[in-house]
Enzyme design. Sequence first.
Site, PDB file in Angstrom:
ATOM      1  N   GLY A 164       0.304   8.732  -0.042  1.00 56.20           N
ATOM      2  CA  GLY A 164       0.346   9.855  -0.964  1.00 56.20           C
ATOM      3  C   GLY A 164       1.655  10.621  -0.969  1.00 56.20           C
ATOM      4  O   GLY A 164       1.945  11.358  -1.917  1.00 56.20           O
ATOM      5  N   GLY A 203      -4.140  11.150  -1.432  1.00 57.33           N
ATOM      6  CA  GLY A 203      -4.819  12.269  -0.772  1.00 57.33           C
ATOM      7  C   GLY A 203      -4.159  13.604  -0.982  1.00 57.33           C
ATOM      8  O   GLY A 203      -4.840  14.629  -1.115  1.00 57.33           O
ATOM      9  N   ASP A 256      -5.844   2.372   2.956  1.00 58.93           N
ATOM     10  CA  ASP A 256      -5.410   1.318   3.876  1.00 58.93           C
ATOM     11  C   ASP A 256      -6.434   0.186   3.914  1.00 58.93           C
ATOM     12  O   ASP A 256      -6.085  -0.996   3.886  1.00 58.93           O
ATOM     13  CB  ASP A 256      -5.206   1.880   5.282  1.00 58.93           C
ATOM     14  CG  ASP A 256      -4.037   2.845   5.363  1.00 58.93           C
ATOM     15  OD1 ASP A 256      -3.053   2.652   4.621  1.00 58.93           O
ATOM     16  OD2 ASP A 256      -4.104   3.785   6.177  1.00 58.93           O
ATOM     17  N   LYS A 268       0.851  -1.184   0.000  1.00 63.75           N
ATOM     18  CA  LYS A 268       0.000   0.000   0.000  1.00 63.75           C
ATOM     19  C   LYS A 268       0.888   1.235   0.000  1.00 63.75           C
ATOM     20  O   LYS A 268       1.742   1.412   0.876  1.00 63.75           O
ATOM     21  CB  LYS A 268      -0.935  -0.013   1.216  1.00 63.75           C
ATOM     22  CG  LYS A 268      -1.920   1.163   1.222  1.00 63.75           C
ATOM     23  CD  LYS A 268      -1.363   2.359   1.958  1.00 63.75           C
ATOM     24  CE  LYS A 268      -2.261   3.579   1.825  1.00 63.75           C
ATOM     25  NZ  LYS A 268      -1.741   4.738   2.608  1.00 63.75           N
ATOM     26  N   LYS A 279      -5.338   4.092  10.126  1.00 61.29           N
ATOM     27  CA  LYS A 279      -4.294   3.214   9.583  1.00 61.29           C
ATOM     28  C   LYS A 279      -4.146   1.955  10.443  1.00 61.29           C
ATOM     29  O   LYS A 279      -4.056   0.838   9.927  1.00 61.29           O
ATOM     30  CB  LYS A 279      -2.978   3.977   9.513  1.00 61.29           C
ATOM     31  CG  LYS A 279      -1.858   3.239   8.773  1.00 61.29           C
ATOM     32  CD  LYS A 279      -0.596   4.068   8.732  1.00 61.29           C
ATOM     33  CE  LYS A 279      -0.789   5.383   8.007  1.00 61.29           C
ATOM     34  NZ  LYS A 279      -1.103   5.177   6.570  1.00 61.29           N
TER      35      LYS A 279
END
Length: 257
Positions: A10, A44, A161, A7, A216
């Site tokens: 940003g 984001g 996430d 993952k 998260k």
Amino acid sequence: MKPLVIKLGGVLFGSPTAMENLFSVLANYQQNFERPLLIVHGGGCLVDDLMTRLHLPVRKKNGLRVTPSDQIDIIVAVLAGIANKKLVAQAAKFKLNPVGLSLCDANLTKATQFDPELGHVAMVVPKNPNLLNNLLAEAFLPIISSIAVDDNGALMNVNADQAATAIAALIDADLVMLSDVDGVLDGDHQLIPELNLTQIEQFIQDNVITDGMIVKLNAASDAARILNHGVDIANGKYPEKLTALLAGEIIGTRINP
């Protein structure tokens, strides 16, 4: 070996050097270990930049972006378009054979609205792994944006996430969450190498862990429970540490079930 879902946070979109370093490490890892890799991403910071330029408000609730109907098209354009294709371009540069996707493609996931107050924000659960299994079998690198579609055909924004957790569960993969933080810090701002679910709950109650980190950690905790093994949260900006992480070392915080 199990597939590995990475993952991406940003922060990489704001640092061309960090992004290039990451894909260089992934290319070397893929060459030496031949382990199937997948990437799930948000973006984001790119969304915030565009919203600011358009003079639109950015609102969050408990670390999640409020996504009204008049903003979902912008978020889709950034995440499934700009962010996804930037990553595909970098992966192609390093000959990683990328395929750009979203959570809604080929029924990978099922999406339901998370909270009416958040608007077009969804939670996703695993649904159909066939496309990913076929791509991985042919040595493609799926790069999946956190955009989904609900049963009514509405475009939905998904926390990246949580999206990565669903994809890892879908194909029974290991999961690493890379971001701009070194991991989880204690009350004295020292890195915590490993945490279990009971410790996380206590840290949240004690306000040691707050805001976006709660989201998260909740995603990492869910993944640890679902996958029944540890999930790593680590900083994605340092290539020498990434190599160690992909080799199984703890460089950030490992969340254990």
